[in-house]
Design a protein around this motif. Structure first.
Motif, PDB file in Angstrom:
ATOM      1  N   PHE A  96       4.678  -9.654   7.082  1.00  0.00           N
ATOM      2  CA  PHE A  96       5.154  -8.450   7.635  1.00  0.00           C
ATOM      3  C   PHE A  96       4.588  -7.438   7.143  1.00  0.00           C
ATOM      4  CE2 PHE A  96       9.641 -11.075   7.335  1.00  0.00           C
ATOM      5  CZ  PHE A  96       9.536 -11.351   8.478  1.00  0.00           C
ATOM      6  N   MET A  97       3.907  -7.366   5.867  1.00  0.00           N
ATOM      7  CA  MET A  97       3.153  -6.347   5.302  1.00  0.00           C
ATOM      8  C   MET A  97       1.969  -5.887   6.639  1.00  0.00           C
ATOM      9  SD  MET A  97       2.277  -6.814   1.452  1.00  0.00           S
ATOM     10  CE  MET A  97       3.540  -7.525   0.468  1.00  0.00           C
ATOM     11  N   VAL A  98       1.348  -7.038   6.825  1.00  0.00           N
ATOM     12  CA  VAL A  98       0.285  -7.071   7.609  1.00  0.00           C
ATOM     13  C   VAL A  98       0.601  -6.571   9.237  1.00  0.00           C
ATOM     14  CG1 VAL A  98      -1.768  -7.933   8.626  1.00  0.00           C
ATOM     15  CG2 VAL A  98      -1.119  -8.572   6.264  1.00  0.00           C
ATOM     16  N   VAL A  99       1.674  -7.060   9.717  1.00  0.00           N
ATOM     17  CA  VAL A  99       2.008  -6.738  10.885  1.00  0.00           C
ATOM     18  C   VAL A  99       2.637  -5.402  11.061  1.00  0.00           C
ATOM     19  CG1 VAL A  99       3.781  -7.136  12.554  1.00  0.00           C
ATOM     20  CG2 VAL A  99       2.764  -8.928  11.641  1.00  0.00           C
ATOM     21  N   ILE A 100       3.055  -4.807  10.126  1.00  0.00           N
ATOM     22  CA  ILE A 100       3.449  -3.509  10.046  1.00  0.00           C
ATOM     23  C   ILE A 100       2.364  -2.345  10.211  1.00  0.00           C
ATOM     24  CG2 ILE A 100       5.016  -1.754   8.766  1.00  0.00           C
ATOM     25  CD1 ILE A 100       6.973  -4.111   8.220  1.00  0.00           C
ATOM     26  N   GLY A 101       1.481  -2.726   9.158  1.00  0.00           N
ATOM     27  CA  GLY A 101       0.355  -1.887   8.727  1.00  0.00           C
ATOM     28  C   GLY A 101      -0.508  -2.046  10.057  1.00  0.00           C
ATOM     29  N   GLY A 102      -0.795  -3.114  10.345  1.00  0.00           N
ATOM     30  CA  GLY A 102      -1.661  -3.313  11.632  1.00  0.00           C
ATOM     31  C   GLY A 102      -2.672  -4.439  11.571  1.00  0.00           C
ATOM     32  N   PHE A 133      -8.969  -3.114   9.271  1.00  0.00           N
ATOM     33  CA  PHE A 133      -9.154  -3.252   8.030  1.00  0.00           C
ATOM     34  C   PHE A 133      -8.278  -2.498   7.172  1.00  0.00           C
ATOM     35  CE2 PHE A 133     -11.287  -2.328   4.016  1.00  0.00           C
ATOM     36  CZ  PHE A 133     -11.835  -3.760   3.830  1.00  0.00           C
ATOM     37  N   GLU A 134      -7.785  -1.185   7.651  1.00  0.00           N
ATOM     38  CA  GLU A 134      -6.897  -0.406   6.868  1.00  0.00           C
ATOM     39  C   GLU A 134      -5.337  -0.841   6.902  1.00  0.00           C
ATOM     40  OE1 GLU A 134      -8.857   0.483   9.122  1.00  0.00           O
ATOM     41  OE2 GLU A 134     -10.238   2.110   8.501  1.00  0.00           O
ATOM     42  N   GLY A 135      -5.027  -1.404   8.027  1.00  0.00           N
ATOM     43  CA  GLY A 135      -3.661  -1.781   8.101  1.00  0.00           C
ATOM     44  C   GLY A 135      -2.868  -2.557   6.952  1.00  0.00           C
ATOM     45  N   PRO A 136      -3.484  -3.514   6.501  1.00  0.00           N
ATOM     46  CA  PRO A 136      -2.782  -4.508   5.488  1.00  0.00           C
ATOM     47  C   PRO A 136      -2.728  -3.384   4.242  1.00  0.00           C
ATOM     48  CG  PRO A 136      -4.970  -5.531   5.962  1.00  0.00           C
ATOM     49  CD  PRO A 136      -4.592  -4.553   6.905  1.00  0.00           C
ATOM     50  N   ILE A 137      -3.615  -2.329   3.996  1.00  0.00           N
ATOM     51  CA  ILE A 137      -3.347  -1.590   2.805  1.00  0.00           C
ATOM     52  C   ILE A 137      -2.355  -0.692   3.130  1.00  0.00           C
ATOM     53  CG2 ILE A 137      -4.723   0.040   1.531  1.00  0.00           C
ATOM     54  CD1 ILE A 137      -7.342  -1.104   2.416  1.00  0.00           C
ATOM     55  N   ILE A 138      -2.096  -0.190   4.177  1.00  0.00           N
ATOM     56  CA  ILE A 138      -0.883   0.758   4.742  1.00  0.00           C
ATOM     57  C   ILE A 138       0.329  -0.289   4.498  1.00  0.00           C
ATOM     58  CG2 ILE A 138      -0.148   2.112   6.417  1.00  0.00           C
ATOM     59  CD1 ILE A 138      -2.820   3.363   6.169  1.00  0.00           C
ATOM     60  N   GLY A 139       0.124  -1.310   5.154  1.00  0.00           N
ATOM     61  CA  GLY A 139       1.379  -1.957   4.981  1.00  0.00           C
ATOM     62  C   GLY A 139       1.781  -2.431   3.703  1.00  0.00           C
ATOM     63  N   ALA A 140       0.723  -2.779   2.669  1.00  0.00           N
ATOM     64  CA  ALA A 140       1.189  -2.919   1.350  1.00  0.00           C
ATOM     65  C   ALA A 140       1.791  -1.819   0.639  1.00  0.00           C
ATOM     66  CB  ALA A 140       0.065  -3.799   0.611  1.00  0.00           C
ATOM     67  N   VAL A 141       1.260  -0.814   0.835  1.00  0.00           N
ATOM     68  CA  VAL A 141       1.739   0.486   0.213  1.00  0.00           C
ATOM     69  C   VAL A 141       3.105   0.828   0.595  1.00  0.00           C
ATOM     70  CG1 VAL A 141       1.485   3.038   0.041  1.00  0.00           C
ATOM     71  CG2 VAL A 141      -0.682   1.489   0.144  1.00  0.00           C
ATOM     72  N   LEU A 142       3.421   0.758   1.829  1.00  0.00           N
ATOM     73  CA  LEU A 142       4.646   0.977   2.409  1.00  0.00           C
ATOM     74  C   LEU A 142       5.917   0.126   1.867  1.00  0.00           C
ATOM     75  CD1 LEU A 142       4.640   1.695   6.153  1.00  0.00           C
ATOM     76  CD2 LEU A 142       5.655   3.016   4.551  1.00  0.00           C
ATOM     77  N   PHE A 143       5.288  -1.241   1.635  1.00  0.00           N
ATOM     78  CA  PHE A 143       6.311  -2.163   1.355  1.00  0.00           C
ATOM     79  C   PHE A 143       6.611  -1.978   0.028  1.00  0.00           C
ATOM     80  CE2 PHE A 143       6.619  -6.354  -0.808  1.00  0.00           C
ATOM     81  CZ  PHE A 143       7.636  -7.034   0.102  1.00  0.00           C
ATOM     82  N   PHE A 144       5.543  -1.524  -0.901  1.00  0.00           N
ATOM     83  CA  PHE A 144       5.842  -1.517  -2.243  1.00  0.00           C
ATOM     84  C   PHE A 144       6.529  -0.149  -2.613  1.00  0.00           C
ATOM     85  CE2 PHE A 144       4.671  -4.301  -5.455  1.00  0.00           C
ATOM     86  CZ  PHE A 144       3.781  -5.408  -4.694  1.00  0.00           C
ATOM     87  N   LEU A 145       6.309   0.972  -1.743  1.00  0.00           N
ATOM     88  CA  LEU A 145       7.252   2.113  -1.749  1.00  0.00           C
ATOM     89  C   LEU A 145       8.756   1.837  -1.429  1.00  0.00           C
ATOM     90  CD1 LEU A 145       4.948   4.772  -0.268  1.00  0.00           C
ATOM     91  CD2 LEU A 145       5.474   4.448  -2.508  1.00  0.00           C
TER      92      LEU A 145
END
Lengths: 235, 339, 287
Positions: free
Chosen positions: B261-267, B271-283
């Motif tokens: 879910f993190m990766v799909v949401i981030g992209g 390369f940047e997608g999972p980082i965005i996804g993980a940040v959102l997920f933790f927020l």
């Protein structure tokens, strides 16, 4: 022939992926007319056929059938309107028998002269092999099934894409003699070929395509072999 | 246009800014034990470990096209490797994590030999079956505690620090270093020949093969590297928890579903997608996790909507819209007028 | 003789697995789709049957008359509304969308019915058995379930081989573009295939719920059993799939007889063994 042609293309452009395959095609096919469409490999002939049946999306221009705009009609509705395709490479349904392939063609339920009996009359060889698996048929027999499958929809316009591809010359002659008898009763057709000889023999009109454009068009006897060769190869 | 008026570069003003930002983040996180309390350290540790899993899954799926839903196999093996080595050898846990990861990477080669026989979604399900086999097998082996699992020996925990606070700091730093190594490992692999081969395979596998790219070997490299990183991350996750059971170590929902879910949401595939996804997920986790099943339902729904309407995720959307890239990964063609 | 009973029991169970499997291979055959939520939809049909048997006071077998049409309709709508949007060259969207759906269904069922174990009650039929000689006893319920499974598979086979719809499905499966040219609306045909797939698995889902407990998280295991039966039997072969299901059922039964904890693992191991030694399946035709 009435005032409106059976098929009318105006400024047709189409892409194959990122590659523009058709540029601004104008073409009229009258009722009962047989047009031969020749051109080298990659000239856009097959793309043109695919855009007529709706498999390739048209980017600009229009397709009209009996005066009705069908440019945006979905592929699966076009057979109901009277367009049938004998595709390049035949593309029969391999998990269906000969007869089942023919019956698939009759799905649209359009009335007309063609039914199983008529097809078997035209190609008696198929009657004997009606239950056979497609893969056990020879190339020529497969081409007969492909033609029969298209005819079963009782089309107004028959599109034949490279009928002679991969077939022995004697088989090609047989297929074309069958085609001649098919169009004799007034069925319109576009016959795409790389082989100019075969196509021009049964056609009232000859068109030559090169690099996605129609570069030559008219009655076959108007053109000398040199004319055709020149537009075919662009020299 | 003359040939000398065109150049290709991976860099732009944005990538320079982004690198500065990454540098600042690295400094802030590296110094966290000096300024952050225990709770924040634990949260950040969790974040780093999940981010590692997300980047690894994305590397495997988004770049090598190996859609696995069985990465919990490697998390579990890494965890069990750590606990087994700690119980039977008394090695320092961090050394155990490293050894276990190497062993798991070696094990992943025969796994690949088996799973690579299936393609696409069939590969996905069989990767899951393999993880299930490992979970069920772990329940059978009394030496590793059977279905009740095992605890980390006290001496092993003490080796990381006598007081819990010191231990948290050690694990925090280990997770941070592991993340940096995983991120840079992925980054450099993508820039290497393997990365080029991956791009070629992704664009057109058939064409890549006919141009001499060994697609299976390239995918195997990514599979083994991912197994290594996932096992290391799994080891650290359970080092923090001090206890492992087959169900927790080989859990698809914890180690694969959330990560997907993190990766799909981030992209996916950026390369940047999972980082965005993980940040959102933790927020969002702090506010939404209490909703339990509803939280999972909404994550599932968001993932579906993204896959249908924007398969490259949030970051893919941003990137396409503004032609942005933060990390200098792809070449941009510049003409003299632009530069 | 204990072993004979075990093999018979496994065979009966295998019939149900074969139904899960045929649902999967039908949609894979027609539109190359693998539905990760397959197992969760199987469990959903069991819950639906639970509600119907409880509210209407009918037998689980009778509830099939309502459950199957509902789940088949759900399948058609899911295909038209969701899965059709994911089909294309990229293999990621269908996998991840159906994975997301799987999580949604699991958690949705959890909210609606709690995580408790449930079971469908079939009354005296559950304990009735048929004795052959002194030692062999076949439970009437498993026997009935097996007969239903085989009957459903035979009917599906006839439907695909002998009817107009079946002919259309085969044509679409062979060549999607040409099927379109012949007048088939592929999106509709895919919907029909999904409706059939889920209709069949709904029958199996209800039958298996009479036999053993289920809970919201039971779906993935059912998906995996179906998938294993497909691979063991050989992709794209309806009778191979039936045999694959039976092999899986028998192996699980034998494994379970050795050690109850070994039941599921034994099935997985045989699947991996087949994958290693005969990836085209035990009864598959080599492509």
């Amino acid at each position: 022939m009435g005032d409106t042609p059976l098929l009318s293309l105006k400024g047709l452009s189409a892409f194959y992926g990122d590659f523009q395959a058709l540029f601004d095609i104008d073409l009229d096919i009258g009722g009962g007319q047989v047009a031969a469409m020749v051109g080298a490999n990659g000239a856009g002939k097959s793309t043109l056929m695919q855009s007529l049946v709706g498999l390739v999306a048209v980017k600009a221009g229009s397709i009209s059938l009996s005066g009705e705009d069908i440019t945006r009609v979905a592929a699966h509705h076009r057979v109901d309107l009277g367009i049938a395709l004998v595709p390049e490479g035949r593309r029969l349904f391999v998990s269906l028998t000969v007869e089942e392939n023919l019956l698939i063609g009759a799905r649209s339920g359009r009335p007309g002269p063609w039914n199983l009996g008529a097809i078997y009359g035209l190609f008696p060889m198929l009657a004997e092999r009606r239950k056979a698996a497609i893969t056990t048929l020879s190339g020529g027999q497969q081409q007969m099934v492909a033609i029969g499958r298209a005819l079963m929809s009782n089309p107004d316009l028959l599109l034949c894409d490279e009928l002679s591809l991969g077939l022995a010359p004697i088989v090609v002659r047989e297929i074309y003699s069958a085609l001649r008898s098919i169009v004799r009763d007034g069925l319109s057709a576009i016959v795409v070929e790389q082989d100019i000889q075969q196509a021009t023999q049964i056609a009232d009109r000859l068109y030559c395509m090169r690099q996605g454009r129609i570069v030559l068009g008219g009655a076959p006897h108007q053109f000398s072999r040199q004319d055709i060769a020149a537009s075919y190869f662009g020299v | 246009m003359k040939s000398n008026s065109v150049s290709a570069t991976r860099h732009s003003r944005t990538t320079h800014l982004a690198l500065v930002f990454v540098g600042v983040c690295a400094l802030v996180f590296a110094s966290a034990p000096l300024w952050a309390g225990a709770n924040i350290l634990r949260l950040l540790t969790d974040f780093f470990l999940y981010l590692s899993l997300a980047c690894l899954w994305n590397f495997l799926v988004g770049y090598a096209g190996l859609v696995s839903i069985g990465q919990q196999a490697f998390v579990g093996l890494g965890a069990y490797g750590l606990f087994t080595l700690s119980r039977y050898t008394g090695l320092n846990p961090l050394v155990s994590v490293l050894i276990a990861s190497v062993v798991v990477a070696a094990l992943s080669i025969p796994f690949a030999a088996l799973l690579f026989r299936l393609k696409g979604a069939y590969f996905a399900i069989s990767s899951w079956v393999l993880a299930e086999v490992l979970r069920l097998t772990a329940q059978f082996i009394p030496q590793i505690g059977g279905s009740s699992g095992m605890s980390l020996p006290i001496e092993a925990a003490r080796a990381l620090g006598a007081q819990p606070a010191v231990r948290f700091t050690t694990i925090y730093l280990a997770a941070f270093i592991a993340l940096l190594m995983i991120l840079s490992g992925i980054y450099f692999t993508l820039q290497s020949r393997t990365g080029l081969a991956l791009t070629a395979i992704r664009d057109n596998e058939l064409a890549a093969r006919s141009n001499g790219v060994n697609a299976n070997r390239t995918k195997l490299i990514v599979y083994v590297l991912t197994a290594f990183g996932t096992a290391a991350t799994g080891g650290l996750i359970f080092l923090q928890r001090l206890r492992v059971t087959p169900d927790s170590a080989f859990s698809i929902s914890d180690w694969t579903a959330l990560v997907i879910f993190m990766v799909v949401i981030g992209g996916v595939g950026t390369f940047e997608g999972p980082i965005i996804g993980a940040v959102l997920f933790f927020l969002l986790r702090g506010t939404l996790a209490d909703f339990g099943p509803f939280y999972m339902i909404s994550l599932g729904a968001v993932a579906i909507l993204i896959m249908i309407y924007n398969p490259r995720g949030l970051w893919g959307h941003v990137r396409d819209r503004w032609h942005l890239q933060l990390l200098p990964l792809n070449f941009r063609i510049l003409s003299k007028q632009d530069s | 003789m204990v072993w004979l009973n075990t093999v018979i029991q496994g065979t009966m169970l295998g019939g149900l697995y074969a139904m899960f499997a045929i649902g999967l291979s039908l949609i894979f055959g027609v539109m190359k789709l693998v539905n990760i939520a397959h197992g969760d939809l199987i469990v959903l049909s069991a819950y639906l049957a639970l509600v119907i048997t409880q509210t209407m006071g009918v037998d689980p077998f009778v509830s099939l008359l309502i459950v199957v049409p509902i789940i088949a309709t759900v399948g058609y709508l899911l295909q038209r509304g969701l899965f059709n949007r994911t089909l294309g060259d990229d293999l990621l969207p269908p996998i991840l969308v159906s994975f997301g759906l799987s999580i949604i269904i699991q958690n949705g069922v959890l909210v609606a019915f709690s995580g408790d174990d449930r079971r469908l009650q079939a009354g005296p039929l559950e304990v009735a058995s048929l004795r052959i000689g002194d030692t062999v006893a076949i439970g009437l319920l498993p026997l009935l379930q097996f007969v239903i499974a085989v009957a459903v598979i035979v009917v599906l086979h006839l439907l695909i081989r002998r009817t107009k719809t079946g002919r259309g499905l085969r044509a679409v499966s062979d060549d999607q573009a040409m099927a379109q040219v012949m007048g088939f609306n592929n999106r509709h045909m895919y919907g029909v295939a999904m409706a059939l797939s889920l209709g069949i698995t709904a029958v199996a889902g209800v039958l298996i719920a009479i036999r053993g407990n289920f809970d919201p998280s039971a779906g993935p295991a059912r998906l995996i059993y179906g998938f294993e039966a497909v691979i063991i039997g050989g992709v794209g072969n309806i009778w191979g799939t039936l045999l694959g299901g039976i092999v899986l059922g028998v192996v699980q039964a034998i494994g379970g007889a050795i050690d109850p904890r070994f039941q599921i693992l034994a099935g997985h191991l045989v699947f991996l063994l087949v994958l290693a030694l005969r990836p085209s399946g035990l009864f598959g035709v080599k492509a």
